[in-house]
Design a protein around this motif. Structure first.
Motif, short mmCIF file in Angstrom:
data_model
loop_
_atom_site.label_atom_id
_atom_site.label_comp_id
_atom_site.label_asym_id
_atom_site.label_seq_id
_atom_site.Cartn_x
_atom_site.Cartn_y
_atom_site.Cartn_z
N SER A 42 5.72 -12.50 -5.43
CA SER A 42 4.01 -12.89 -5.31
C SER A 42 3.53 -11.85 -4.51
N LEU A 43 3.66 -10.65 -3.52
CA LEU A 43 3.09 -10.18 -3.38
C LEU A 43 2.84 -8.97 -3.69
N GLY A 44 4.48 -8.87 -4.66
CA GLY A 44 4.03 -7.94 -6.03
C GLY A 44 3.15 -6.44 -5.13
N SER A 45 2.32 -5.89 -5.76
CA SER A 45 2.60 -4.12 -5.41
C SER A 45 1.51 -4.21 -4.50
N LEU A 46 0.73 -5.29 -3.64
CA LEU A 46 -0.13 -5.45 -2.93
C LEU A 46 -0.57 -4.46 -1.59
N GLU A 47 -1.44 -3.88 -1.87
CA GLU A 47 -1.29 -3.31 -0.47
C GLU A 47 -2.60 -3.99 0.12
N VAL A 48 -2.97 -3.83 1.84
CA VAL A 48 -3.62 -4.21 2.92
C VAL A 48 -3.25 -3.46 4.01
N THR A 49 -4.60 -3.15 4.68
CA THR A 49 -5.30 -2.49 5.44
C THR A 49 -4.17 -3.03 7.36
N GLY A 50 -4.16 -4.24 7.23
CA GLY A 50 -3.98 -5.21 8.34
C GLY A 50 -3.43 -6.27 8.11
N ALA A 51 -2.69 -7.34 9.14
CA ALA A 51 -2.60 -8.53 8.13
C ALA A 51 -2.96 -9.45 9.79
N PHE A 52 -2.82 -10.44 9.12
CA PHE A 52 -2.95 -11.61 10.62
C PHE A 52 -2.42 -12.92 9.90
N ILE A 53 -1.18 -13.26 10.81
CA ILE A 53 -0.38 -14.38 10.14
C ILE A 53 -0.37 -15.91 11.11
N ASP A 54 -1.13 -17.05 11.26
CA ASP A 54 -1.37 -17.59 11.68
C ASP A 54 0.03 -19.10 11.86
N GLU A 55 0.13 -18.75 12.80
CA GLU A 55 1.51 -20.08 12.87
C GLU A 55 2.66 -18.97 12.07
N SER A 99 9.42 -17.83 7.84
CA SER A 99 10.97 -16.70 7.61
C SER A 99 10.54 -15.47 7.94
N SER A 100 11.52 -14.98 8.45
CA SER A 100 11.13 -13.91 9.07
C SER A 100 11.37 -12.09 7.65
N LYS A 101 12.12 -12.84 6.72
CA LYS A 101 11.87 -11.94 5.87
C LYS A 101 10.59 -12.32 5.26
N ALA A 102 9.47 -12.94 5.20
CA ALA A 102 8.39 -13.22 5.02
C ALA A 102 7.82 -12.07 5.68
N PHE A 103 7.87 -12.23 6.93
CA PHE A 103 7.46 -11.14 8.18
C PHE A 103 7.39 -9.93 7.91
N GLU A 104 8.93 -9.74 7.55
CA GLU A 104 9.75 -8.16 6.94
C GLU A 104 8.67 -7.58 6.05
N ILE A 105 8.88 -8.67 4.66
CA ILE A 105 7.82 -7.92 3.86
C ILE A 105 7.11 -7.63 3.49
N VAL A 106 5.63 -8.74 4.66
CA VAL A 106 4.08 -8.59 4.48
C VAL A 106 3.97 -6.83 5.55
N LYS A 107 5.24 -7.04 6.01
CA LYS A 107 5.07 -5.20 6.92
C LYS A 107 5.07 -4.48 5.76
N THR A 108 5.40 -4.12 5.14
CA THR A 108 5.69 -3.17 4.38
C THR A 108 4.59 -2.85 3.62
N ARG A 109 3.69 -4.41 3.53
CA ARG A 109 2.41 -4.21 2.65
C ARG A 109 1.67 -3.70 3.33
N ILE A 110 1.05 -3.33 4.30
CA ILE A 110 0.10 -2.66 5.60
C ILE A 110 0.18 -1.02 5.16
N ARG A 111 -0.48 -0.99 4.80
CA ARG A 111 -0.31 0.93 4.57
C ARG A 111 -1.89 1.23 3.55
N TYR A 112 -2.54 0.33 3.61
CA TYR A 112 -3.51 0.64 2.70
C TYR A 112 -5.13 1.35 3.38
N LYS A 113 -5.29 2.32 3.12
CA LYS A 113 -6.38 3.49 2.91
C LYS A 113 -6.34 3.61 4.75
#
Length: 441
Positions: free
Chosen positions: A119-132, A137-151
């Motif tokens: 569902s995160l697909g090809s999403l690219e972000v500049t940064g992320a804030f994850i509350d709680e 899961s640790s896997k969700a966290f790892e995947i979010v980190k791979t999406r932090i690359r925008y501009k």
């Protein structure tokens, strides 16, 4: 004019977020320490500072995010008198800033239908804030980190992930809190312990309310104690696990071997040697084939003089292949029927649940001992046992524990050590007709 006056802990977190070497910052601990406030403030400031960038605000469930974190976000906009600069689209779940930046609200729950977070697909972000963050899961966290690359290169900045959480046992404890205590955090990670008293805006009545709460709530949410277990939730009390290495009244007896076999490249094969109810040796292996596991068990039988009939192996999955190579050993099938014990009601959903309930009783009664084993193995055992919890009663009222896949999400790995200890109870059920009535009825 933004009027942001961070407290000392929040200011430290912002300093870390400006450090080029740091990419992951966890602000975790007691409730009302200003954790969500900091995350929302950082997103707002970042959006205004870097036009046309894209940021992620995530939490385990989107509806919870909207009713909690997003409310804090809007409170800040009103407090800073900049509410006209941001507008949320509740259909797309995107907050638009007047300068072209945007914040995407994301549900990060591990749904069975999307185990790889497509569902995160090809999403690219500049940064992320994850509350709680402890609720994902640790896997969700790892995947979010791979999406932090925008501009990032456009503004010559590093991708950052800011997180908040209350104290809990699990992968966050393993990867952030414990290394922080041991001064072993890698340079790219920072942990900031939060207390309710850190926030000068915390209502005194809230602090008083926490002081009057149960000990579990007070330890976690007032004092930020990560090592205090929930006595009403976990089947294994924390203080009992602290004593499990020091129990003195454990007699020698018949020797047994229990083995939890892992698949190649997955989890850890754990083998325990028992003298009565005392663990005298623990062997762990990674990435080995069934013939190597079988050979190691044979060697241990010879070394410790254990009969093959006193060896039990988890036969679910690949463990069945090891059982086939060792004639005479016992097979442990987790979902098989509970064992009938004379003069005791059979009120368990399966054999695994029955053995865990008995192990919890034995630990409480100080009948089990961990001998001279490596400290990190002892800590792994304690952590795994603390997340073994009672599952809600089935419709037929049978006792059961939470599923293994949930346990793996909580601690970020399979409970191989705990399962290996649990299987030792099979022999107690088979040979001891005077088992103390179990306290969980």
């Amino acid at each position: 004019m933004i009027n942001f006056r961070p407290n000392k802990k929040q200011y430290l977190a912002l300093e870390y977020l400006m450090d080029d070497e740091v990419t992951e910052v966890l602000y975790g601990g007691a409730a009302s320490g200003g954790k969500s406030y900091l995350g929302c403030a950082w997103l707002i400031i970042s959006c205004l500072k870097y036009p046309d960038t894209r940021w992620l605000m995530g939490r385990s469930k989107l509806n919870t995010l909207k009713s909690t974190t997003l409310k804090t976000f809007n409170d800040i906009l009103r407090e800073w008198n900049i509410i006209d600069r941001f507008k949320i689209n509740n259909q797309t779940n995107i907050i638009k800033c007047v300068n072209g930046s945007e914040i995407i609200l994301k549900d990060l729950f591990s749904y069975p239908s999307d185990p790889d977070f497509d569902s995160l697909g090809s999403l690219e972000v500049t940064g992320a804030f994850i509350d709680e963050v402890n609720q994902i899961s640790s896997k969700a966290f790892e995947i979010v980190k791979t999406r932090i690359r925008y501009k990032l290169s456009k503004f010559n900045i590093k991708g950052k992930c800011l997180m908040s959480c209350n104290p809990s046992k699990g992968w966050v404890y393993n990867e952030f809190y414990k290394p922080f205590l041991l001064d072993q955090l890698p340079v790219y990670r920072k942990f900031i312990p939060a207390l309710a008293t850190d926030n000068p805006n915390t209502e005194p009545s809230y602090i008083e309310s926490l002081k009057r709460s149960s000990e579990f709530i007070k330890q976690r949410l007032l004092y930020g104690n990560w090592d205090y277990s929930d006595e009403y939730d976990s089947m294994f009390k924390y203080e009992n696990l602290l004593k499990i290495k020091d129990n003195v009244n454990i007699e020698s007896g018949v020797r047994y071997i229990t083995a939890d076999i892992a698949r190649l490249g997955k989890d850890t094969t754990v083998i325990m040697v028992w003298d009565g109810l005392k663990v005298i040796d623990v062997i762990e292996m990674n990435g080995v084939t069934t013939d190597i596991s079988a050979s190691r068990i044979k060697d241990l039988c010879t070394r410790y003089r254990v009969s093959l009939s006193n060896v039990i192996i988890d036969a679910d999955g690949i463990g069945g292949g090891v059982v086939d190579q060792l004639k005479g050993v016992k097979s442990f099938v987790n979902n098989s029927r509970a064992i009938e014990v004379r003069n005791r009601p059979n009120n368990y959903s399966n054999l695994k649940s029955q053995c865990y309930y008995l192990l919890a009783e034995y630990v409480e009664l100080e009948k089990v001992k961990l001998g001279d084993i490596d400290n990190y193995i002892y800590e792994n055992i304690c952590q795994e046992l603390q997340v073994i919890k009672q599952k809600d009663m089935d419709l037929d009222g049978k006792l059961s524990i939470i599923p293994k896949d949930i346990i793996k999400k909580i601690i970020g790995r399979s409970p191989d050590y705990a399962d290996c200890m649990m299987m030792r109870m099979f022999f107690e059920l088979k040979t001891n007709s005077d088992i103390t009535r179990m306290r969980f009825y």
